[in-house]
Enzyme design. Structure first.
Site, PDB file in Angstrom:
ATOM      1  N   LYS A 117      -2.652  -1.056   7.175  1.00  0.00           N
ATOM      2  CA  LYS A 117      -4.068  -0.719   7.317  1.00  0.00           C
ATOM      3  C   LYS A 117      -4.825  -1.761   8.122  1.00  0.00           C
ATOM      4  O   LYS A 117      -5.698  -1.426   8.926  1.00  0.00           O
ATOM      5  CB  LYS A 117      -4.675  -0.586   5.917  1.00  0.00           C
ATOM      6  CG  LYS A 117      -6.155  -0.287   5.881  1.00  0.00           C
ATOM      7  CD  LYS A 117      -6.614  -0.216   4.445  1.00  0.00           C
ATOM      8  CE  LYS A 117      -8.128  -0.009   4.353  1.00  0.00           C
ATOM      9  NZ  LYS A 117      -8.580   0.044   2.940  1.00  0.00           N
ATOM     10  N   ARG A 135      -0.181  -2.256  -6.114  1.00  0.00           N
ATOM     11  CA  ARG A 135      -0.639  -3.428  -5.355  1.00  0.00           C
ATOM     12  C   ARG A 135      -1.651  -4.228  -6.181  1.00  0.00           C
ATOM     13  O   ARG A 135      -1.579  -5.462  -6.240  1.00  0.00           O
ATOM     14  CB  ARG A 135      -1.259  -2.928  -4.046  1.00  0.00           C
ATOM     15  CG  ARG A 135      -1.755  -4.001  -3.091  1.00  0.00           C
ATOM     16  CD  ARG A 135      -2.179  -3.309  -1.796  1.00  0.00           C
ATOM     17  NE  ARG A 135      -2.911  -4.173  -0.912  1.00  0.00           N
ATOM     18  CZ  ARG A 135      -2.371  -5.000  -0.020  1.00  0.00           C
ATOM     19  NH1 ARG A 135      -1.065  -5.094   0.057  1.00  0.00           N
ATOM     20  NH2 ARG A 135      -3.114  -5.728   0.784  1.00  0.00           N
ATOM     21  N   HIS A 166      -2.668   2.768  -5.275  1.00  0.00           N
ATOM     22  CA  HIS A 166      -3.099   1.370  -5.150  1.00  0.00           C
ATOM     23  C   HIS A 166      -2.872   0.576  -6.435  1.00  0.00           C
ATOM     24  O   HIS A 166      -2.956  -0.660  -6.432  1.00  0.00           O
ATOM     25  CB  HIS A 166      -4.581   1.328  -4.781  1.00  0.00           C
ATOM     26  CG  HIS A 166      -5.056   0.002  -4.306  1.00  0.00           C
ATOM     27  ND1 HIS A 166      -4.661  -0.553  -3.103  1.00  0.00           N
ATOM     28  CD2 HIS A 166      -5.887  -0.921  -4.868  1.00  0.00           C
ATOM     29  CE1 HIS A 166      -5.232  -1.735  -2.945  1.00  0.00           C
ATOM     30  NE2 HIS A 166      -5.970  -1.987  -4.001  1.00  0.00           N
ATOM     31  N   TYR A 191      -9.288  -9.318  -7.397  1.00  0.00           N
ATOM     32  CA  TYR A 191      -8.241  -9.425  -8.408  1.00  0.00           C
ATOM     33  C   TYR A 191      -8.138 -10.847  -8.954  1.00  0.00           C
ATOM     34  O   TYR A 191      -7.898 -11.049 -10.136  1.00  0.00           O
ATOM     35  CB  TYR A 191      -6.893  -9.035  -7.808  1.00  0.00           C
ATOM     36  CG  TYR A 191      -6.914  -7.704  -7.108  1.00  0.00           C
ATOM     37  CD1 TYR A 191      -7.047  -6.521  -7.820  1.00  0.00           C
ATOM     38  CD2 TYR A 191      -6.802  -7.627  -5.724  1.00  0.00           C
ATOM     39  CE1 TYR A 191      -7.085  -5.301  -7.164  1.00  0.00           C
ATOM     40  CE2 TYR A 191      -6.827  -6.407  -5.065  1.00  0.00           C
ATOM     41  CZ  TYR A 191      -6.961  -5.248  -5.798  1.00  0.00           C
ATOM     42  OH  TYR A 191      -6.993  -4.051  -5.145  1.00  0.00           O
ATOM     43  N   ARG A 214       0.861  -1.175   0.000  1.00  0.00           N
ATOM     44  CA  ARG A 214       0.000   0.000   0.000  1.00  0.00           C
ATOM     45  C   ARG A 214       0.901   1.230   0.000  1.00  0.00           C
ATOM     46  O   ARG A 214       2.056   1.169   0.426  1.00  0.00           O
ATOM     47  CB  ARG A 214      -0.892   0.020   1.243  1.00  0.00           C
ATOM     48  CG  ARG A 214      -1.837  -1.156   1.361  1.00  0.00           C
ATOM     49  CD  ARG A 214      -2.652  -1.054   2.635  1.00  0.00           C
ATOM     50  NE  ARG A 214      -3.629  -2.130   2.740  1.00  0.00           N
ATOM     51  CZ  ARG A 214      -3.395  -3.309   3.299  1.00  0.00           C
ATOM     52  NH1 ARG A 214      -2.194  -3.558   3.814  1.00  0.00           N
ATOM     53  NH2 ARG A 214      -4.324  -4.239   3.352  1.00  0.00           N
ATOM     54  N   HIS A 264      -3.132 -10.059   2.857  1.00  0.00           N
ATOM     55  CA  HIS A 264      -4.549 -10.412   2.927  1.00  0.00           C
ATOM     56  C   HIS A 264      -4.711 -11.737   3.669  1.00  0.00           C
ATOM     57  O   HIS A 264      -3.786 -12.552   3.702  1.00  0.00           O
ATOM     58  CB  HIS A 264      -5.140 -10.607   1.521  1.00  0.00           C
ATOM     59  CG  HIS A 264      -5.398  -9.338   0.781  1.00  0.00           C
ATOM     60  ND1 HIS A 264      -4.657  -8.916  -0.292  1.00  0.00           N
ATOM     61  CD2 HIS A 264      -6.353  -8.398   0.958  1.00  0.00           C
ATOM     62  CE1 HIS A 264      -5.128  -7.783  -0.753  1.00  0.00           C
ATOM     63  NE2 HIS A 264      -6.155  -7.442  -0.011  1.00  0.00           N
TER      64      HIS A 264
END
Length: 275
Positions: free
Chosen positions: A143, A229, A226, A262, A116, A252
């Site tokens: 985050k 990423r 972003h 994605y 990020r 994630h």
């Protein structure tokens, strides 16, 4: 919980008060923010062994109504994949030496580590661990990791000319930075300005400037911090990299909804024709 308490909330709270609290800030606070508030209220109760008012049907229906009314479709930025990056680098190479070195390292490492923009600018020299086959970056906070547990991300040497590891080493050698923030501001005279780190918005500006030079203003509007990423996830999925490995790089949870945004489109593009 601070916002909740500032507006009359307390623990324990009644379902009626929580529902009224949600309704009073519907359309004022983002739906995602209200959801985070609910999670905080729930934890504040369960940590004390109390029944959570957020599980009450009234509260759940109130939030569901707010979600249906105020949720807006999330803006999807363009994912910058490998071919995009290689073309971007050609234009970045036309910049002055210091800026060229920094921007190349920001973009290539940001992509290879699937970072990020906040994670990119938070990097410090001390966070880099060198290995014979690449480097490891220590991500101190992100985050989804507000407690600062951290995670490690590995970037291997690349076979091509656009190697993230070599780009980062070149930036460190040219800049003379040996400690502290890794990426810093550069003046129009191509000199490093001060010791402070770039702000997250700077990553987006670096990307947009490179894309604008390459493809114009309209293309620049479609990218953001972003995009690096998103590009990693897209490229990895199309290359057949297992989901758990992609999730390990991005931080994630395996099978998370945000990651599937994605993975699924990339998988769909591999469906063979039946005609």
């Amino acid at each position: 919980m601070r916002h909740f308490r500032q507006h009359g909330g307390s623990v324990p709270a009644t379902p009626e008060f929580v529902a009224e609290y949600l309704a009073s800030f519907a359309g004022v606070l983002a739906v995602a923010t209200l959801q985070h508030r609910l999670i905080a209220i729930h934890r504040a109760h369960t940590d004390l062994g109390l029944e959570s008012p957020t599980m009450n049907r009234m509260v759940r229906l109130t939030f569901l109504g707010i979600k249906r009314t105020f949720t807006v479709k999330q803006r999807r930025v363009k994912a910058l994949v490998k071919d995009d990056l290689l073309e971007l680098m050609v234009h970045i190479d036309k910049s002055k030496p210091m800026r060229r070195a920094r921007d190349s390292a920001v973009i290539l490492c940001g992509f290879a580590a699937a970072l990020r923009r906040s994670e990119i600018v938070a990097l410090r020299v001390e966070d880099i661990i060198a290995y014979p086959n690449g480097i490891e970056l220590q991500i101190r906070r992100s985050k989804t990791d507000q407690e600062g547990a951290g995670r490690a991300v590995f970037i291997p040497f690349a076979r091509g000319a656009r190697c993230p590891v070599k780009a980062l080493r070149h930036w460190l050698a040219l800049s003379g930075i040996t400690e502290g923030p890794l990426f810093r501001q550069i003046s129009r005279h191509d000199q490093i300005v001060g010791y402070k780190a770039l702000v997250p918005k700077s990553v987006a500006l670096i990307i947009k400037a490179a894309v604008r030079t390459m493809s114009g203003d309209e293309a620049a509007k479609q990218v953001a911090g972003h995009s690096l990423r998103a590009g990693f996830c897209t490229e990895a999925a199309e290359a057949g990299v297992p989901t758990f490995l992609i999730a390990g790089q991005t931080g994630h949870k395996n099978g998370s909804t945000s990651l599937s945004r994605y993975i699924r489109p990339a998988s769909q593009r591999k469906i063979p024709t039946l005609l």
